[in-house]
Design a protein around this motif. Sequence first.
Motif, mmCIF file in Angstrom:
data_model
loop_
_atom_site.group_PDB
_atom_site.id
_atom_site.type_symbol
_atom_site.label_atom_id
_atom_site.label_comp_id
_atom_site.label_asym_id
_atom_site.label_seq_id
_atom_site.Cartn_x
_atom_site.Cartn_y
_atom_site.Cartn_z
ATOM 1 N N LYS A 1 8.562 0.112 3.786
ATOM 2 C CA LYS A 1 9.419 -0.948 3.226
ATOM 3 C C LYS A 1 9.553 -0.798 1.716
ATOM 4 O O LYS A 1 10.538 -1.248 1.136
ATOM 5 N N ILE A 2 8.535 -0.252 1.100
ATOM 6 C CA ILE A 2 8.585 -0.017 -0.344
ATOM 7 C C ILE A 2 8.365 1.471 -0.584
ATOM 8 O O ILE A 2 7.309 2.017 -0.246
ATOM 9 N N ILE A 3 9.371 2.110 -1.147
ATOM 10 C CA ILE A 3 9.251 3.542 -1.426
ATOM 11 C C ILE A 3 9.229 3.748 -2.933
ATOM 12 O O ILE A 3 10.181 3.459 -3.647
ATOM 13 N N VAL A 4 8.073 4.249 -3.364
ATOM 14 C CA VAL A 4 7.846 4.542 -4.777
ATOM 15 C C VAL A 4 7.986 6.044 -4.943
ATOM 16 O O VAL A 4 7.583 6.801 -4.053
ATOM 17 N N VAL A 5 8.562 6.480 -6.042
ATOM 18 C CA VAL A 5 8.514 7.912 -6.365
ATOM 19 C C VAL A 5 7.701 8.084 -7.646
ATOM 20 O O VAL A 5 7.893 7.344 -8.622
ATOM 21 N N HIS A 6 6.779 9.013 -7.607
ATOM 22 C CA HIS A 6 5.885 9.338 -8.731
ATOM 23 C C HIS A 6 6.718 10.020 -9.815
ATOM 24 O O HIS A 6 7.168 11.152 -9.649
ATOM 25 N N GLY A 7 6.960 9.287 -10.909
ATOM 26 C CA GLY A 7 7.864 9.779 -11.939
ATOM 27 C C GLY A 7 7.205 10.680 -12.969
ATOM 28 O O GLY A 7 6.030 11.041 -12.844
ATOM 29 N N GLU A 8 8.005 10.990 -13.999
ATOM 30 C CA GLU A 8 7.590 11.980 -15.003
ATOM 31 C C GLU A 8 6.635 11.364 -16.032
ATOM 32 O O GLU A 8 6.978 11.192 -17.201
ATOM 33 N N ILE B 1 0.879 -1.178 0.000
ATOM 34 C CA ILE B 1 0.000 0.000 0.000
ATOM 35 C C ILE B 1 0.915 1.227 0.000
ATOM 36 O O ILE B 1 1.723 1.407 0.908
ATOM 37 N N THR B 2 0.772 2.019 -1.043
ATOM 38 C CA THR B 2 1.741 3.101 -1.277
ATOM 39 C C THR B 2 0.997 4.413 -1.568
ATOM 40 O O THR B 2 1.016 4.905 -2.686
ATOM 41 N N ASP B 3 0.343 4.940 -0.540
ATOM 42 C CA ASP B 3 -0.434 6.164 -0.772
ATOM 43 C C ASP B 3 0.456 7.369 -1.056
ATOM 44 O O ASP B 3 1.610 7.432 -0.622
ATOM 45 N N HIS B 4 -0.138 8.316 -1.785
ATOM 46 C CA HIS B 4 0.588 9.538 -2.153
ATOM 47 C C HIS B 4 1.005 10.307 -0.905
ATOM 48 O O HIS B 4 0.191 10.522 -0.006
ATOM 49 N N CYS B 5 2.249 10.761 -0.883
ATOM 50 C CA CYS B 5 2.634 11.607 0.243
ATOM 51 C C CYS B 5 3.635 12.670 -0.165
ATOM 52 O O CYS B 5 4.360 12.546 -1.159
ATOM 53 N N VAL C 1 1.131 -8.214 3.188
ATOM 54 C CA VAL C 1 0.781 -6.797 3.037
ATOM 55 C C VAL C 1 1.957 -5.950 3.507
ATOM 56 O O VAL C 1 2.470 -6.156 4.609
ATOM 57 N N ILE C 2 2.384 -5.035 2.658
ATOM 58 C CA ILE C 2 3.611 -4.282 2.918
ATOM 59 C C ILE C 2 3.307 -2.790 3.022
ATOM 60 O O ILE C 2 2.570 -2.237 2.201
ATOM 61 N N THR C 3 3.923 -2.159 4.008
ATOM 62 C CA THR C 3 3.781 -0.708 4.180
ATOM 63 C C THR C 3 4.681 0.023 3.204
ATOM 64 O O THR C 3 5.888 -0.246 3.136
ATOM 65 N N GLY C 4 4.084 0.945 2.468
ATOM 66 C CA GLY C 4 4.892 1.745 1.557
ATOM 67 C C GLY C 4 4.343 3.153 1.439
ATOM 68 O O GLY C 4 3.497 3.576 2.240
ATOM 69 N N CYS C 5 4.836 3.877 0.472
ATOM 70 C CA CYS C 5 4.305 5.204 0.178
ATOM 71 C C CYS C 5 4.750 5.576 -1.237
ATOM 72 O O CYS C 5 5.665 4.947 -1.786
ATOM 73 N N GLU C 6 4.065 6.543 -1.814
ATOM 74 C CA GLU C 6 4.479 7.078 -3.120
ATOM 75 C C GLU C 6 4.755 8.568 -2.931
ATOM 76 O O GLU C 6 3.826 9.369 -2.733
ATOM 77 N N ALA D 1 12.760 13.196 1.592
ATOM 78 C CA ALA D 1 11.488 12.495 1.792
ATOM 79 C C ALA D 1 11.705 10.980 1.866
ATOM 80 O O ALA D 1 11.096 10.297 2.696
ATOM 81 N N VAL D 2 12.589 10.465 1.014
ATOM 82 C CA VAL D 2 12.873 9.024 1.027
ATOM 83 C C VAL D 2 13.491 8.625 2.366
ATOM 84 O O VAL D 2 13.105 7.625 2.980
ATOM 85 N N ARG D 3 14.417 9.454 2.831
ATOM 86 C CA ARG D 3 15.068 9.158 4.114
ATOM 87 C C ARG D 3 14.032 9.122 5.242
ATOM 88 O O ARG D 3 14.031 8.255 6.094
ATOM 89 N N GLN D 4 13.137 10.105 5.210
ATOM 90 C CA GLN D 4 12.100 10.180 6.243
ATOM 91 C C GLN D 4 11.157 8.976 6.173
ATOM 92 O O GLN D 4 10.795 8.406 7.195
ATOM 93 N N ALA D 5 10.797 8.593 4.962
ATOM 94 C CA ALA D 5 9.877 7.456 4.787
ATOM 95 C C ALA D 5 10.504 6.172 5.337
ATOM 96 O O ALA D 5 9.847 5.389 6.021
#
Length: 213
Positions: free
Chosen positions: A92-99, A34-38, A65-70, A82-86
């Motif tokens: 556990k899964i850090i997604v970045v919203h790309g171009e 689950i990687t909600d926008h942040c 089920v894995i904790t994540g964020c986008e 932001a990645v460091r903070q997450a």
Amino acid sequence: MIDLHTHTFFSDGVLIPSELVSRAKTAGYDTIAITDHCDFSNIEFIIKNIKQITKDLSKYYKINVITGCEITYVPPELIKKAVRQARKLGAKIIVVHGESPVEPVPKGTNRAAILSGCDILAHPGFITEADVKLAAKKKVLLEITTRNGHKNGNSHVAKLAKKYGAKLIMNTDTHAPENLLNKNLIKKILKESNLNHNDFIKIQNNAYRLIRR
Ligand SMILES: [Zn+2]
Ligand SMILES: [Zn+2]
């Protein structure tokens, strides 16, 4: 099936996490992140709340089920922070919203994401050759997305990833239950992306390898 990019109504998805997870299980998933926008306004809220329920949902719905964020629309200069903070908060899964080709994401977001230590660069659109090379070097997975609009960059991403040895992942970016993976959707996206079944096996392995990192 594994899917490491989904949204709940903690951001702009329509389902509460428990329903998303239950529906994913019913759809045949064994793993979901689950990687909600942040951004900096809600990063703590999102990760702490998701983290509270992943263990119970995993146990009782029998799905990983894995904790994540986008990280979404954070100025490129601040993505690393932001990645460091997450990570510190337990994502556990850090997604970045790309171009994405369908959104005015700041130029330089793809590059900053790859250099940030994130796990997945989502919908990187018409990513440059230099950035794909860098993603290969930094072991950041480049996303093939099933999401309409975002997916217009898929065949470009797949082609350059093959050329430079960058690793791919397939995610749905689910916002509503009808977005979840199924066999026909996978087939359709592979075809549109000029990828074959062997590529898909590698793509899935990349995802399973990522969650074991
Ligand atoms: Zn996104
Ligand atoms: Zn997303």
